[in-house]
Design a protein around this motif. Structure first.
Motif, short mmCIF file in Angstrom:
data_model
loop_
_atom_site.label_atom_id
_atom_site.label_comp_id
_atom_site.label_asym_id
_atom_site.label_seq_id
_atom_site.Cartn_x
_atom_site.Cartn_y
_atom_site.Cartn_z
N THR A 144 13.80 -39.28 3.18
CA THR A 144 12.81 -40.03 2.42
C THR A 144 13.48 -40.71 1.22
N PHE A 145 13.23 -42.00 1.08
CA PHE A 145 13.68 -42.77 -0.08
C PHE A 145 12.44 -43.13 -0.87
N ILE A 146 12.45 -42.87 -2.17
CA ILE A 146 11.33 -43.23 -3.05
C ILE A 146 11.86 -44.25 -4.05
N TYR A 147 11.20 -45.40 -4.10
CA TYR A 147 11.63 -46.49 -4.98
C TYR A 147 10.54 -46.85 -5.97
N GLU A 148 10.97 -47.20 -7.17
CA GLU A 148 10.08 -47.74 -8.19
C GLU A 148 10.41 -49.22 -8.38
N ARG A 149 9.37 -50.00 -8.59
CA ARG A 149 9.55 -51.45 -8.79
C ARG A 149 10.27 -51.70 -10.11
N VAL A 150 11.31 -52.54 -10.03
CA VAL A 150 12.04 -52.98 -11.21
C VAL A 150 11.58 -54.38 -11.57
N GLY A 151 11.30 -55.19 -10.60
CA GLY A 151 10.86 -56.56 -10.83
C GLY A 151 10.35 -57.15 -9.54
N THR A 152 9.84 -58.36 -9.62
CA THR A 152 9.34 -59.05 -8.44
C THR A 152 10.29 -60.16 -8.08
N MET A 153 10.22 -60.57 -6.85
CA MET A 153 11.00 -61.73 -6.39
C MET A 153 9.98 -62.75 -5.92
N PHE B 171 8.38 -48.82 12.17
CA PHE B 171 9.37 -49.30 13.12
C PHE B 171 9.96 -48.05 13.77
N GLU B 172 10.64 -48.19 14.89
CA GLU B 172 11.21 -47.02 15.55
C GLU B 172 12.22 -46.33 14.63
N GLY B 173 11.85 -45.14 14.14
CA GLY B 173 12.73 -44.37 13.28
C GLY B 173 12.85 -44.87 11.86
N PHE B 174 11.95 -45.77 11.42
CA PHE B 174 12.04 -46.36 10.08
C PHE B 174 10.63 -46.77 9.65
N THR B 175 10.09 -46.07 8.67
CA THR B 175 8.75 -46.37 8.19
C THR B 175 8.79 -46.85 6.75
N LEU B 176 8.06 -47.92 6.47
CA LEU B 176 7.91 -48.47 5.12
C LEU B 176 6.49 -48.18 4.66
N GLU B 177 6.34 -47.66 3.44
CA GLU B 177 5.02 -47.30 2.95
C GLU B 177 4.85 -47.73 1.49
N LYS B 178 3.76 -48.44 1.22
CA LYS B 178 3.40 -48.79 -0.15
C LYS B 178 2.49 -47.68 -0.66
N THR B 179 2.94 -46.91 -1.66
CA THR B 179 2.10 -45.85 -2.19
C THR B 179 1.23 -46.36 -3.33
N ASN B 180 1.72 -47.35 -4.08
CA ASN B 180 0.93 -48.07 -5.07
C ASN B 180 1.69 -49.36 -5.40
N ALA B 181 1.19 -50.16 -6.32
CA ALA B 181 1.80 -51.47 -6.61
C ALA B 181 3.24 -51.36 -7.10
N ASN B 182 3.61 -50.20 -7.66
CA ASN B 182 4.94 -50.05 -8.24
C ASN B 182 5.79 -48.98 -7.58
N GLU B 183 5.38 -48.48 -6.41
CA GLU B 183 6.17 -47.47 -5.71
C GLU B 183 6.07 -47.68 -4.20
N ILE B 184 7.23 -47.59 -3.57
CA ILE B 184 7.28 -47.60 -2.11
C ILE B 184 8.10 -46.40 -1.65
N LYS B 185 7.84 -45.99 -0.41
CA LYS B 185 8.63 -44.94 0.21
C LYS B 185 9.13 -45.47 1.54
N MET B 186 10.33 -45.04 1.89
CA MET B 186 10.89 -45.35 3.20
C MET B 186 11.31 -44.05 3.84
N TYR B 187 10.96 -43.89 5.09
CA TYR B 187 11.31 -42.70 5.86
C TYR B 187 12.22 -43.18 7.00
N VAL B 188 13.42 -42.63 7.05
CA VAL B 188 14.42 -43.11 8.00
C VAL B 188 15.01 -41.94 8.77
N LEU B 189 15.06 -42.07 10.10
CA LEU B 189 15.75 -41.09 10.92
C LEU B 189 17.24 -41.41 10.88
N ILE B 190 18.03 -40.44 10.42
CA ILE B 190 19.48 -40.63 10.28
C ILE B 190 20.18 -39.56 11.10
#
Length: 170
Positions: A156-165, A127-146
Motif C-alpha cells: 500500500t502506498f499512501i500519498y498526500e497532495r503537494v500541488g495540482t497539475m 487494474f490487474e494487480g494495481f488499484t488506485l483509490e481517492k480517499t479524499n481531495a488531498n489523499e490517494i492510496k495505491m495498492y500494488v501486487l509486487i
C-alpha cells in the motif's frame, strides 16, 4: 482449536490482497474513459520502502494521463517509474517502465509492464494487480501486487497532495 486457527489464518490471507483484482479467464476490460480518473492529476508525496516517494500525474490529454514516480532513500534516488494510463479501444490500460537512479532501464527497450482495467468506480480504478483509490481531495492510496509468480505481496502506498497539475490545453 485447530479449525479456529486455520480459519483465522485463511481470513488473514484473504485480507492481504483484497484491494487488488484480476480479470477472470476470457473476461475483457470494461468500457471506460480517462475523465473518470481526472482526480488523480497532481503532485503527490508519501513514504514507502524506507524512503520518500513522489508521483506526478498529468490531467487527461491526448488519450492519456502520464506519470512519473521517484523513490528516494538516504538522500539518493533508488529508482524511477515512468508511464501512463492510456485510452485504447474504449477502455483503459496502465503501462509503466522502471529505471535505476542513473536512468538505466530495468525492462528491455520495447517492454512495458501492463495492467489491464478490471473495473472502475467513482473514486477507484482496479487494474490487474494495481488499484488506485481517492480517499479524499488531498489523499490517494495505491495498492500494488509486487513479486514474482511464486510469491506476490500487496503493498500500500499512501500519498498526500503537494500541488495540482493544470493542463493549459482543453
Amino acid at each position: 482449536m485447530k479449525t479456529s486457527l486455520f480459519l483465522a489464518l485463511m481470513m488473514t490471507f484473504g485480507l492481504s490482497a483484497q484491494k487488488t483484482l484480476q480479470l477472470e479467464t476470457n473476461q475483457k476490460s470494461p468500457k471506460a474513459s480517462l475523465s473518470k480518473l481526472s482526480w488523480l492529476a497532481g503532485h503527490w508525496k508519501g513514504e514507502a520502502f524506507g524512503g520518500i516517494t513522489e508521483e506526478m500525474w498529468s490531467p487527461p490529454m491526448g488519450g492519456s494521463m502520464m506519470f512519473v514516480f521517484k523513490l528516494v532513500n538516504e538522500g539518493a534516488v533508488t529508482f524511477y517509474e515512468a508511464g501512463h494510463i492510456q485510452q485504447v479501444d474504449g477502455t483503459l490500460i496502465l503501462q509503466l517502465k522502471h529505471f535505476h537512479g542513473n536512468l538505466k532501464g530495468w525492462e528491455t527497450k520495447d517492454e512495458t509492464i501492463d495492467f489491464k482495467l478490471v473495473k472502475i468506480e467513482e473514486d477507484r480504478a482496479y487494474f490487474e494487480g494495481f488499484t488506485l483509490e481517492k480517499t479524499n481531495a488531498n489523499e490517494i492510496k495505491m495498492y500494488v501486487l509486487i513479486g514474482d509468480e511464486k510469491k506476490k505481496e500487496e503493498v500500500t502506498f499512501i500519498y498526500e497532495r503537494v500541488g495540482t497539475m493544470v493542463s493549459s490545453m482543453n
